[in-house]
Design a protein around this motif. Structure first.
Motif, mmCIF file in Angstrom:
data_model
loop_
_atom_site.group_PDB
_atom_site.id
_atom_site.type_symbol
_atom_site.label_atom_id
_atom_site.label_comp_id
_atom_site.label_asym_id
_atom_site.label_seq_id
_atom_site.Cartn_x
_atom_site.Cartn_y
_atom_site.Cartn_z
ATOM 1 N N LYS A 1 -39.227 -13.307 -29.986
ATOM 2 C CA LYS A 1 -39.760 -12.959 -28.669
ATOM 3 C C LYS A 1 -38.634 -12.404 -27.798
ATOM 4 O O LYS A 1 -37.450 -12.631 -28.055
ATOM 5 C CB LYS A 1 -40.386 -14.184 -28.027
ATOM 6 N N PHE A 2 -39.052 -11.698 -26.724
ATOM 7 C CA PHE A 2 -38.057 -11.105 -25.839
ATOM 8 C C PHE A 2 -37.082 -12.159 -25.308
ATOM 9 O O PHE A 2 -35.877 -11.929 -25.232
ATOM 10 C CB PHE A 2 -38.748 -10.410 -24.660
ATOM 11 N N ALA B 1 -37.650 -10.835 -36.523
ATOM 12 C CA ALA B 1 -38.623 -11.037 -35.445
ATOM 13 C C ALA B 1 -38.030 -11.925 -34.364
ATOM 14 O O ALA B 1 -37.010 -12.573 -34.551
ATOM 15 C CB ALA B 1 -39.900 -11.658 -36.003
ATOM 16 N N GLY C 1 -39.897 -1.754 -25.590
ATOM 17 C CA GLY C 1 -41.209 -2.312 -25.905
ATOM 18 C C GLY C 1 -42.244 -1.199 -25.841
ATOM 19 O O GLY C 1 -41.903 -0.013 -25.726
ATOM 20 N N VAL D 1 -32.525 -4.810 -27.788
ATOM 21 C CA VAL D 1 -33.652 -5.744 -27.903
ATOM 22 C C VAL D 1 -34.941 -4.927 -28.046
ATOM 23 O O VAL D 1 -35.096 -3.901 -27.377
ATOM 24 C CB VAL D 1 -33.716 -6.642 -26.651
ATOM 25 N N HIS D 2 -35.852 -5.366 -28.903
ATOM 26 C CA HIS D 2 -37.079 -4.571 -29.108
ATOM 27 C C HIS D 2 -38.238 -5.475 -29.518
ATOM 28 O O HIS D 2 -38.045 -6.555 -30.082
ATOM 29 C CB HIS D 2 -36.846 -3.507 -30.182
ATOM 30 N N GLN D 3 -39.451 -4.995 -29.256
ATOM 31 C CA GLN D 3 -40.668 -5.744 -29.587
ATOM 32 C C GLN D 3 -41.738 -4.745 -30.000
ATOM 33 O O GLN D 3 -42.028 -3.799 -29.263
ATOM 34 C CB GLN D 3 -41.160 -6.545 -28.378
ATOM 35 N N GLY D 4 -42.308 -4.920 -31.191
ATOM 36 C CA GLY D 4 -43.366 -4.031 -31.661
ATOM 37 C C GLY D 4 -42.841 -3.048 -32.707
ATOM 38 O O GLY D 4 -41.648 -2.714 -32.735
ATOM 39 N N HIS E 1 -30.765 -5.990 -32.680
ATOM 40 C CA HIS E 1 -31.405 -7.238 -33.075
ATOM 41 C C HIS E 1 -32.209 -7.011 -34.347
ATOM 42 O O HIS E 1 -32.997 -6.075 -34.439
ATOM 43 C CB HIS E 1 -32.321 -7.757 -31.959
ATOM 44 N N GLN F 1 -34.548 -13.074 -27.891
ATOM 45 C CA GLN F 1 -33.629 -11.964 -28.126
ATOM 46 C C GLN F 1 -32.630 -11.806 -26.977
ATOM 47 O O GLN F 1 -31.452 -11.506 -27.197
ATOM 48 C CB GLN F 1 -34.413 -10.663 -28.313
ATOM 49 N N SER G 1 -39.388 -0.981 -32.694
ATOM 50 C CA SER G 1 -38.398 -1.334 -33.692
ATOM 51 C C SER G 1 -37.823 -0.087 -34.362
ATOM 52 O O SER G 1 -36.606 0.022 -34.555
ATOM 53 C CB SER G 1 -39.029 -2.250 -34.747
#
Length: 432
Positions: free
Chosen positions: A368-369, A366, A388, A336-339, A363, A372, A343
């Motif tokens: 949200k956490f 796009a 993150g 899982v990743h954000q940003g 994942h 995901q 990524s």
């Protein structure tokens, strides 16, 4: 106005196997392959398409398969008549002859795959179905017949199946069958007016199949018919006794069923079926027997052979009834990743984990956490690796143990440095 395209569906009797169900198929196939290897059987793969004459010669023209059920067509390029295989044995014997497989030494082979018959679809009977086909080529004695039956008893044990019964018979030799055939025809002629359409059609072409009737009105006639067992000579009876003695010694229970037949001239001596009451009308799980005449019938040098076939769909149905099958996880780890930075690093982390032998889903797209993490839970993964901005800055990944997530108060989340992440997850999965 544009034409409206009619929604397409699968052909009746030919079924899709969706990912959740396919995982159960793969588990069963893996168990079956391990079981076959433990007895020295090796995989032989034949084409789905064969010349039609292989099956009309090998199965017999006066059979339901050839008369009613084969998917045959004329090749538009050269006019050849081709057929999608309705069973494996004829193709395996053709390959055995073509490649001279058994003239140096006997062969134990198996095949797993789809076969095709145009019949009325119902539970356990489809137009495209799958078989496990096992053949012992070049072996003559009762020991190999008994070994095949013992193999099957072991498979039922591996799969936890208990409600399967063995039925056994002997078809003797060609000469003994001929004497029985003459007596059987004479007997059935006395009931000619009572025979149904199939019985009258088979009376002179394939009278053994009359004994295998499913018509309740003919059961008593079939029960009282001359028994092939009473026509066996000394050698055939010794072979049958040899099979029975080995089964008795191994503690395998069976019932001698004089009406258990194959109805094809090349079958001889031992025939058997494993049957159950748990599949409704489709009670046969496995059928087998000796067919010493087939290799010569298809153009090879005379050689003995014996084998069996199992319907995969029926076996899977029984296995599912015997023990509830847990859903197969899609992966070991879900990333899982954000940003943007996370990524990019997530893709590299996923590859490092795969290098360590782990199954990883990264994942994509796009999200949200929270969304995901729902995907991670649904995947069945043991762990979620979370990246993150904070993780990238710290040079660490957050690892969440998804198996403990439902336990209140469980300490199921920790930080691990990127360098030791793969090793830590491998160890955790091994320990788990």
């Amino acid at each position: 106005m544009a034409d409206t395209f009619q929604k397409l569906a699968a052909i009746r009797g030919m079924n899709d196997v969706l990912p959740g169900d396919a995982a159960r198929w793969e588990r069963l196939e893996s168990l079956v392959r391990d079981w076959l290897r433990s007895y020295g059987y090796r995989n032989l793969r034949t084409p789905v398409l064969e010349y039609t004459r292989l099956f009309t010669r090998g199965i017999g023209e006066v059979t339901d398969i050839v008369e009613k059920e084969m998917y045959s067509f004329t090749d538009s390029l050269n006019g050849d008549s081709l057929t999608m295989r309705p069973e494996f044995t004829a193709g395996i014997v053709r390959a055995t002859i073509e490649h001279s497989l058994i003239y140096d030494r006997p062969q134990r082979v198996f095949a797993i795959g789809p076969v095709f018959r145009h019949e009325r679809p119902q539970r356990g009977r489809y137009r495209q179905f799958h078989q496990i086909d096992v053949e012992a080529l070049g072996f003559a004695g009762p020991d190999i017949d008994a070994e095949l039956i013992l193999m099957l008893a072991r498979l039922w044990k591996i799969l936890g199946l208990t409600d399967i019964r063995l039925e056994l018979n002997s078809l003797g030799s060609a000469e003994e069958r001929l004497a029985h055939r003459e007596a059987l025809i004479a007997y059935l002629e006395g009931f000619k007016d009572q025979l149904d359409e199939d019985g009258q059609r088979r009376l002179y072409t394939n009278p053994l199949r009359v004994l295998d009737t499913k018509n309740p009105a003919l059961q008593q006639i079939a029960d009282d018919a001359p028994r092939l067992l009473d026509f066996l000579g000394e050698a055939s009876r010794a072979h049958f006794d040899g099979v029975r003695r080995r089964l008795d010694d191994a503690g395998i229970a069976y019932r001698i069923n004089p009406r258990l037949v194959r109805g094809l001239d090349y079958y001889n001596l031992t025939v058997f079926e494993w049957v159950t009451d748990r599949l409704g009308a489709q009670g046969t799980v496995c059928g087998g027997g000796r067919y010493d005449g087939l290799i010569q019938l298809l153009g090879g040098k005379p050689a003995p052979a014996v084998g069996f076939a199992i319907g995969m769909e029926r076996l899977l149905d029984l296995w599912t009834q015997a023990a509830e099958q847990e859903a197969e996880p899609e992966c070991d780890v879900y990333v899982v990743h954000q940003g943007e930075a996370a990524s990019l690093r997530a893709a590299a982390v996923a590859e490092t984990l795969r290098d360590a032998g782990l199954d990883v889903v990264l994942h994509c797209g796009a999200g949200k956490f929270g969304a995901q993490m729902k995907r991670a839970d649904a995947s069945g993964a043991a762990f979620a690796v979370i990246l993150g901005d904070d993780e990238i800055a710290a040079g660490q990944a957050t690892v969440k143990d998804l198996r403990q997530a439902a336990q209140p108060g469980a300490d199921n989340q920790r930080r691990l440095p990127f360098d030791g992440l793969a090793e830590a997850l491998v160890d955790a999965l091994a320990a788990g």
